[in-house]
Design an enzyme around this catalytic site. Sequence first.
Site, PDB file in Angstrom:
ATOM      1  N   GLY A 316      12.855  13.477  -1.272  1.00 23.67           N
ATOM      2  CA  GLY A 316      13.373  13.269  -2.619  1.00 23.67           C
ATOM      3  C   GLY A 316      13.407  11.792  -2.945  1.00 23.67           C
ATOM      4  CD  GLU A 317      15.461   8.087  -0.792  1.00 20.10           C
ATOM      5  OE1 GLU A 317      14.650   7.149  -0.948  1.00 20.10           O
ATOM      6  OE2 GLU A 317      16.195   8.181   0.212  1.00 20.10           O
TER       7      GLU A 317
END
EC number: 2.4.2.21
Length: 350
Positions: A316-317
Amino acid sequence: MNIDDLSATIAELDSAAIQQAQQRQDQLTKPQGALGLLETLSIQLAGITQQCPPSVQKPIIVVAAADHGVAEYGVSAYPSSVTAQMVANFLAGGAAVSVLARHVGAELLIIDAGVQTAIVSEAANFRSEWLGAGTHNLAIEPAMSQAQAQSAFERGIRIAHELADAGHDLIALGEMGIGNTTAAACLTAIYCQQPAAAVTGHGTGVQAEHYQRKIEVVAQAVARVGSNVDGLQPLIEVGGFEIGILAGIIVGAAQRRVPILVDGFITTAAALVAQALAPKAIDYCIAAHCGAEPGHRIALQQLGLRPLLELDLRLGEGSGAALAIPLVQAACRILSEMATFASAHVDTAL
């Protein structure tokens, strides 16, 4: 905001620009279709921006962070305190997306959508859109109120318009929130009409009995909500504050004809929310990658998006979206800078 009228605020992709881009692609010094998805992408970008050739000069990665009440059920390998700690890491420049943003020359904006302990920072690339100290436990009650869901969505739209006004011509999405793969799995199960086991992955690395518990929690939440829900209701019942803001950003960017790079499972779940509220917004979306979470591929199929990369990412991120930014720029430059058969004095196919 009247969410029933959202689709009317988003234009169709520009057919004249699409036709012009297709014609130019067919004249470039290569067999037709030889550059695969890069050709398709360049044509989509022309339709989005109404420009042929299109250009991406000022990309930005927007990471929205929030906590999730369902984390108290042990659905993550990490405690909720990690959400705030990772926001600090983003702002200090030490996270994966921080490194990748620098690598690809993209700006990075961090948003506190609802971290348990509200973030206080004077950093230029931070903004607070705090909606509460995390959501409620979606397994046993609605994750948020209708007012919170609507506010999250409206804030996202406003953020997208502000970014467009600042000249950003590509918005890449990212997120952070312990427990948010559980929320994404619930949203995907509801929107895609899939069983919990099909859409629930290991997230941050939960194993064995904790993984089975996560599947049970998703199944419990979906059973509580039922399948006959629409509009903002799935977000209210099983979503996250960051997911609501990201869904709003997708719609707001589409309203402004700014392409959106969707990252991993959670941002793709946000795209499912956006699709339910404004289906045409998905025409403005580009899937950066397909990650290791099983629900990610299911959600992408529901959206009709083909990923540019497959790297088994599950961080993610916005990490996958960051990696895809140069591909989007490459698609633009191919259409802009490659020679045609005529200009290069190269014979065409027999």
